[in-house]
Design a protein around this motif. Structure first.
Motif, PDB file in Angstrom:
ATOM      1  N   GLU A  49     118.279 -78.276  61.452  1.00 43.47           N
ATOM      2  CA  GLU A  49     117.803 -78.984  62.632  1.00 43.47           C
ATOM      3  C   GLU A  49     118.968 -79.755  63.235  1.00 43.47           C
ATOM      4  OE1 GLU A  49     113.070 -79.822  61.653  1.00 43.47           O
ATOM      5  OE2 GLU A  49     114.476 -81.476  61.938  1.00 43.47           O
ATOM      6  N   VAL A  50     119.228 -79.517  64.506  1.00 42.98           N
ATOM      7  CA  VAL A  50     120.363 -80.147  65.172  1.00 42.98           C
ATOM      8  C   VAL A  50     119.901 -80.736  66.497  1.00 42.98           C
ATOM      9  CG1 VAL A  50     122.690 -79.832  66.087  1.00 42.98           C
ATOM     10  CG2 VAL A  50     121.918 -78.453  64.149  1.00 42.98           C
ATOM     11  N   PRO A  51     119.962 -82.062  66.695  1.00 43.73           N
ATOM     12  CA  PRO A  51     119.678 -82.640  68.018  1.00 43.73           C
ATOM     13  C   PRO A  51     120.850 -82.370  68.949  1.00 43.73           C
ATOM     14  CG  PRO A  51     120.228 -84.363  66.441  1.00 43.73           C
ATOM     15  CD  PRO A  51     120.225 -83.091  65.674  1.00 43.73           C
ATOM     16  N   VAL A  52     120.634 -81.537  69.956  1.00 43.87           N
ATOM     17  CA  VAL A  52     121.747 -81.105  70.809  1.00 43.87           C
ATOM     18  C   VAL A  52     121.657 -81.626  72.237  1.00 43.87           C
ATOM     19  CG1 VAL A  52     122.243 -79.025  69.508  1.00 43.87           C
ATOM     20  CG2 VAL A  52     120.521 -78.937  71.300  1.00 43.87           C
ATOM     21  N   ALA A  53     120.503 -82.138  72.659  1.00 47.25           N
ATOM     22  CA  ALA A  53     120.357 -82.563  74.052  1.00 47.25           C
ATOM     23  C   ALA A  53     119.256 -83.607  74.146  1.00 47.25           C
ATOM     24  CB  ALA A  53     120.056 -81.371  74.958  1.00 47.25           C
ATOM     25  N   LEU A  54     119.113 -84.180  75.333  1.00 48.22           N
ATOM     26  CA  LEU A  54     118.094 -85.186  75.608  1.00 48.22           C
ATOM     27  C   LEU A  54     117.086 -84.609  76.590  1.00 48.22           C
ATOM     28  CD1 LEU A  54     117.346 -88.223  75.095  1.00 48.22           C
ATOM     29  CD2 LEU A  54     118.497 -88.706  77.257  1.00 48.22           C
ATOM     30  N   ARG A  55     115.807 -84.731  76.283  1.00 53.68           N
ATOM     31  CA  ARG A  55     114.760 -84.287  77.195  1.00 53.68           C
ATOM     32  C   ARG A  55     114.555 -85.310  78.307  1.00 53.68           C
ATOM     33  NH1 ARG A  55     111.474 -80.100  75.146  1.00 53.68           N
ATOM     34  NH2 ARG A  55     111.760 -79.676  72.921  1.00 53.68           N
ATOM     35  N   GLU A  56     113.877 -84.874  79.355  1.00 52.17           N
ATOM     36  CA  GLU A  56     113.638 -85.778  80.473  1.00 52.17           C
ATOM     37  C   GLU A  56     112.641 -86.869  80.134  1.00 52.17           C
ATOM     38  OE1 GLU A  56     111.992 -83.645  83.749  1.00 52.17           O
ATOM     39  OE2 GLU A  56     110.670 -82.432  82.493  1.00 52.17           O
ATOM     40  N   ASP A  57     111.909 -86.749  79.015  1.00 55.86           N
ATOM     41  CA  ASP A  57     111.010 -87.819  78.591  1.00 55.86           C
ATOM     42  C   ASP A  57     111.673 -88.752  77.584  1.00 55.86           C
ATOM     43  OD1 ASP A  57     111.137 -86.166  76.430  1.00 55.86           O
ATOM     44  OD2 ASP A  57     108.977 -85.986  76.123  1.00 55.86           O
ATOM     45  N   ALA A  58     113.019 -88.690  77.492  1.00 61.61           N
ATOM     46  CA  ALA A  58     113.835 -89.574  76.661  1.00 61.61           C
ATOM     47  C   ALA A  58     113.710 -89.282  75.176  1.00 61.61           C
ATOM     48  CB  ALA A  58     113.516 -91.045  76.924  1.00 61.61           C
ATOM     49  N   THR A  59     113.189 -88.138  74.785  1.00 61.91           N
ATOM     50  CA  THR A  59     113.171 -87.729  73.390  1.00 61.91           C
ATOM     51  C   THR A  59     114.272 -86.701  73.165  1.00 61.91           C
ATOM     52  OG1 THR A  59     111.536 -85.989  73.816  1.00 61.91           O
ATOM     53  CG2 THR A  59     110.700 -88.159  73.178  1.00 61.91           C
ATOM     54  N   ALA A  60     114.676 -86.530  71.928  1.00 62.04           N
ATOM     55  CA  ALA A  60     115.758 -85.602  71.604  1.00 62.04           C
ATOM     56  C   ALA A  60     115.227 -84.179  71.569  1.00 62.04           C
ATOM     57  CB  ALA A  60     116.387 -85.963  70.265  1.00 62.04           C
ATOM     58  N   PHE A  61     116.011 -83.263  72.137  1.00 60.76           N
ATOM     59  CA  PHE A  61     115.721 -81.842  71.994  1.00 60.76           C
ATOM     60  C   PHE A  61     116.436 -81.349  70.743  1.00 60.76           C
ATOM     61  CE2 PHE A  61     117.316 -77.468  72.734  1.00 60.76           C
ATOM     62  CZ  PHE A  61     116.109 -76.808  72.582  1.00 60.76           C
ATOM     63  N   VAL A  62     115.660 -80.946  69.758  1.00 61.34           N
ATOM     64  CA  VAL A  62     116.197 -80.558  68.458  1.00 61.34           C
ATOM     65  C   VAL A  62     116.145 -79.044  68.337  1.00 61.34           C
ATOM     66  CG1 VAL A  62     115.943 -80.783  65.962  1.00 61.34           C
ATOM     67  CG2 VAL A  62     115.455 -82.736  67.437  1.00 61.34           C
ATOM     68  N   ARG A  63     117.281 -78.455  68.055  1.00 64.62           N
ATOM     69  CA  ARG A  63     117.341 -77.010  67.793  1.00 64.62           C
ATOM     70  C   ARG A  63     116.981 -76.788  66.340  1.00 64.62           C
ATOM     71  NH1 ARG A  63     116.578 -72.439  67.257  1.00 64.62           N
ATOM     72  NH2 ARG A  63     117.965 -70.679  67.687  1.00 64.62           N
ATOM     73  N   ASP A  64     115.776 -76.267  66.106  1.00 62.82           N
ATOM     74  CA  ASP A  64     115.247 -76.068  64.759  1.00 62.82           C
ATOM     75  C   ASP A  64     115.207 -74.567  64.483  1.00 62.82           C
ATOM     76  OD1 ASP A  64     113.982 -76.058  62.351  1.00 62.82           O
ATOM     77  OD2 ASP A  64     112.135 -77.018  63.021  1.00 62.82           O
ATOM     78  N   TYR A  65     116.118 -74.097  63.667  1.00 67.23           N
ATOM     79  CA  TYR A  65     116.222 -72.662  63.411  1.00 67.23           C
ATOM     80  C   TYR A  65     115.074 -72.133  62.566  1.00 67.23           C
ATOM     81  CZ  TYR A  65     120.879 -72.423  65.414  1.00 67.23           C
ATOM     82  OH  TYR A  65     121.931 -72.446  66.283  1.00 67.23           O
ATOM     83  N   ARG A  66     114.477 -72.960  61.747  1.00 64.81           N
ATOM     84  CA  ARG A  66     113.374 -72.470  60.917  1.00 64.81           C
ATOM     85  C   ARG A  66     112.090 -72.320  61.729  1.00 64.81           C
ATOM     86  NH1 ARG A  66     113.267 -75.250  55.070  1.00 64.81           N
ATOM     87  NH2 ARG A  66     111.730 -73.565  54.864  1.00 64.81           N
ATOM     88  N   THR A  67     111.992 -73.023  62.846  1.00 66.00           N
ATOM     89  CA  THR A  67     110.832 -72.869  63.731  1.00 66.00           C
ATOM     90  C   THR A  67     111.106 -71.832  64.811  1.00 66.00           C
ATOM     91  OG1 THR A  67     110.208 -75.175  63.364  1.00 66.00           O
ATOM     92  CG2 THR A  67     109.259 -74.076  65.269  1.00 66.00           C
ATOM     93  N   VAL A  68     112.281 -71.890  65.425  1.00 59.70           N
ATOM     94  CA  VAL A  68     112.699 -70.931  66.458  1.00 59.70           C
ATOM     95  C   VAL A  68     113.970 -70.261  65.942  1.00 59.70           C
ATOM     96  CG1 VAL A  68     113.345 -70.628  68.874  1.00 59.70           C
ATOM     97  CG2 VAL A  68     111.715 -72.421  68.240  1.00 59.70           C
ATOM     98  N   PRO A  69     113.846 -69.134  65.254  1.00 58.34           N
ATOM     99  CA  PRO A  69     115.013 -68.576  64.554  1.00 58.34           C
ATOM    100  C   PRO A  69     116.121 -68.078  65.467  1.00 58.34           C
ATOM    101  CG  PRO A  69     113.123 -67.105  64.405  1.00 58.34           C
ATOM    102  CD  PRO A  69     112.615 -68.373  64.989  1.00 58.34           C
ATOM    103  N   HIS A  70     115.783 -67.500  66.618  1.00 57.75           N
ATOM    104  CA  HIS A  70     116.797 -66.919  67.494  1.00 57.75           C
ATOM    105  C   HIS A  70     116.651 -67.498  68.897  1.00 57.75           C
ATOM    106  CE1 HIS A  70     117.079 -64.256  64.123  1.00 57.75           C
ATOM    107  NE2 HIS A  70     115.923 -63.669  64.379  1.00 57.75           N
ATOM    108  N   GLU A  71     117.775 -67.617  69.607  1.00 61.37           N
ATOM    109  CA  GLU A  71     117.747 -68.274  70.911  1.00 61.37           C
ATOM    110  C   GLU A  71     118.718 -67.588  71.870  1.00 61.37           C
ATOM    111  OE1 GLU A  71     117.367 -72.835  71.901  1.00 61.37           O
ATOM    112  OE2 GLU A  71     119.456 -72.364  71.494  1.00 61.37           O
ATOM    113  N   LEU A  72     118.337 -67.590  73.148  1.00 64.98           N
ATOM    114  CA  LEU A  72     119.173 -67.076  74.226  1.00 64.98           C
ATOM    115  C   LEU A  72     119.568 -68.229  75.122  1.00 64.98           C
ATOM    116  CD1 LEU A  72     120.372 -64.750  75.948  1.00 64.98           C
ATOM    117  CD2 LEU A  72     118.142 -64.590  77.093  1.00 64.98           C
ATOM    118  N   VAL A  73     120.867 -68.373  75.380  1.00 61.71           N
ATOM    119  CA  VAL A  73     121.398 -69.445  76.219  1.00 61.71           C
ATOM    120  C   VAL A  73     122.119 -68.803  77.396  1.00 61.71           C
ATOM    121  CG1 VAL A  73     122.859 -71.495  76.327  1.00 61.71           C
ATOM    122  CG2 VAL A  73     121.684 -70.911  74.191  1.00 61.71           C
ATOM    123  N   LEU A  74     121.598 -69.018  78.604  1.00 57.20           N
ATOM    124  CA  LEU A  74     122.201 -68.458  79.804  1.00 57.20           C
ATOM    125  C   LEU A  74     122.753 -69.572  80.687  1.00 57.20           C
ATOM    126  CD1 LEU A  74     119.831 -65.574  81.008  1.00 57.20           C
ATOM    127  CD2 LEU A  74     121.854 -65.456  79.556  1.00 57.20           C
TER     128      LEU A  74
END
Length: 457
Positions: free
Chosen positions: A160-185
């Motif tokens: 789990e890696v907090p990589v960004a801030l959401r617009e509601d002031a909470t951290a956006f956490v990249r959780d690989y065990r919940t979302v294993p693969h991701e596309l970044v454009l």
């Protein structure tokens, strides 16, 4: 003397007003804590019932309640708003819970979020479903994405890696065990590299195998070389690396099957279908494959290159389909990713559950990232301004989406972190031939990573 007193009487209020206006622009967090918070709380308490009634969130009271009010107070019976919980101030806004009245649903409150924002004088209102009949209102006092400050309490578990801030002031956490693969454009200078920089730096401090494929001659991932277990800098090297990763995945499946083949009568907790059910001393380290500019793997000019492309795409699809149980995760980045890249592109994209879309050059690129999972988020991603690098729209297969922004992290700091955590890289013998060459720093003693052999041709 009288003139000085008059000047002081007039100048003090003007100085206070001017200082507040300057603080609101230069330091919105300080302005919110000193001025905005008390004003918003006062507005909320004074106008709560009338605001809920105007937004259509108040309902007529029950017959027994109406009779009791008339009998005891002899006043007019008013509509009943949702019951309000305790107001909890935060450094960026307010939080409070509402108990919905019978017949209401969270969507009713979410539909009135814009009206509540104007009524209470805050920057934004976000609604979150807590449990049946209860929602949480998160009031944000100022634009937290203009100057990103990550929350202090964003502790993470493994992968789990907090990589960004959401617009509601909470951290956006990249959780690989919940979302294993991701596309970044993202287009050039959109902040895609900054997102990747924060992600790799966050993973560097964990016992995770980091593997990179950067067909731009390694200019994006080479600064992280001390922490990488393998790095391919062109399609030829990638064609050699991917079969090794597939073989590593197959070996991990054999390990899982060995555990599943234990004798009858063994406790259920000892039977597993992925590496996370294995005993800690037998569990292989999770592996994250980072691919920068995925389109470079699809580009072909000759028949021979086309055969190589087909093999690599097939191996990537296998990793995306089967890698999660083996603890292998994909982070695929690019400027554009659609069917025009060639055979297998759409099938690979369908396996990438998480989607992050930065500013893109056309609407079609935004649709490639978000159109199949959150169509309403496409327009939000197309509205990202060039002067806001790092701003992105993130979505997943649940259909939810939100705006995020990555904090600034210099390349020098990211490289220093990767060099300081190089000793945390797990040993994977199969990847040793692909370990990148890292020249030692001037005046530093060469270590095992620095003297590793370069990638074989």
């Amino acid at each position: 003397m009288t003139d000085l007193v008059t000047l002081a009487e007039l100048g003090s209020p003007l100085a206070v007003i001017g200082g507040a206006a300057y603080a609101r622009h230069a330091s919105p967090a300080a302005y919110w804590s000193t001025v905005g918070l008390p004003l918003s709380v006062a507005r909320l308490l004074a106008s709560y019932s009338s605001t809920m009634d105007a937004c259509g969130l108040a309902v007529e009271p029950s017959r027994w309640r109406a009779l009791a009010v008339r009998a005891t107070t002899r006043r007019e019976v008013r509509p009943v708003p949702p019951r309000r919980g305790i107001i909890r101030p935060t450094s960026t806004g307010l939080r409070m819970r509402l108990r919905l009245v019978p017949g209401q649903e969270p969507a009713d409150v979410a539909a009135s979020a814009e009206r509540l924002r104007h009524a209470w004088g805050v920057h934004a209102v976000h609604v979150r479903d807590v449990k049946p009949g209860v929602v949480e209102l998160r009031l944000v006092g100022f634009d937290v994405l203009r100057k990103v400050r990550m929350p202090r309490r964003s502790g993470s578990r493994p992968l789990e890696v907090p990589v960004a801030l959401r617009e509601d002031a909470t951290a956006f956490v990249r959780d690989y065990r919940t979302v294993p693969h991701e596309l970044v454009l993202g287009a050039t200078l959109s902040g895609k590299s900054m997102y990747l920089r924060n992600l790799v730096t966050g993973l560097a401090s964990q016992p995770v195998v980091l593997v990179g494929i950067d067909c731009k001659r390694g200019v994006e991932l080479a600064p992280f070389a001390p922490r990488l277990s393998a790095l391919a800098t062109d399609p030829d090297q990638a064609a050699e690396l991917l079969p090794v990763l597939v073989k590593e995945m197959e070996d991990r499946y054999d390990l899982i099957k060995t555990r599943q083949g234990i004798k009858p009568g063994t406790a259920e907790e000892l039977i597993t279908s992925d590496i996370w059910g294995l005993p800690e001393d037998e569990r292989p380290a999770p592996l994250v494959l980072v691919i920068d500019e995925i389109a470079e793997l699809f580009m072909v000019a000759t028949r021979k290159e086309e055969e190589r492309r087909d093999e690599m795409v097939t191996q990537l699809i296998r990793l995306a389909q089967l890698g999660r149980a083996a603890g292998i995760y994909l982070e695929v980045c690019g400027q554009r990713f659609g069917a025009e890249l060639g055979k297998g592109a759409t099938m690979l994209r369908a396996q990438l559950t998480g989607r992050v879309c930065h500013r893109v050059n056309d609407e079609a690129s935004a649709k490639m990232a978000l159109g199949d999972i959150a169509p309403e988020a496409v327009q939000a991603s197309c509205a990202i301004a060039p002067e806001l690098p790092g701003l992105a729209v993130v979505g997943d297969t649940s259909g939810g989406w939100s705006r995020i922004r990555t904090p600034y992290l210099s390349l020098a700091d990211a490289a220093a972190t990767c060099r300081a955590t190089a000793h945390l890289a797990p040993d994977v013998p199969a990847l040793n031939p692909f370990r990148p060459f890292v020249p030692p720093l001037p005046g530093a003693e060469p270590d095992s990573v620095a003297t590793a052999s370069p990638v074989t041709e």
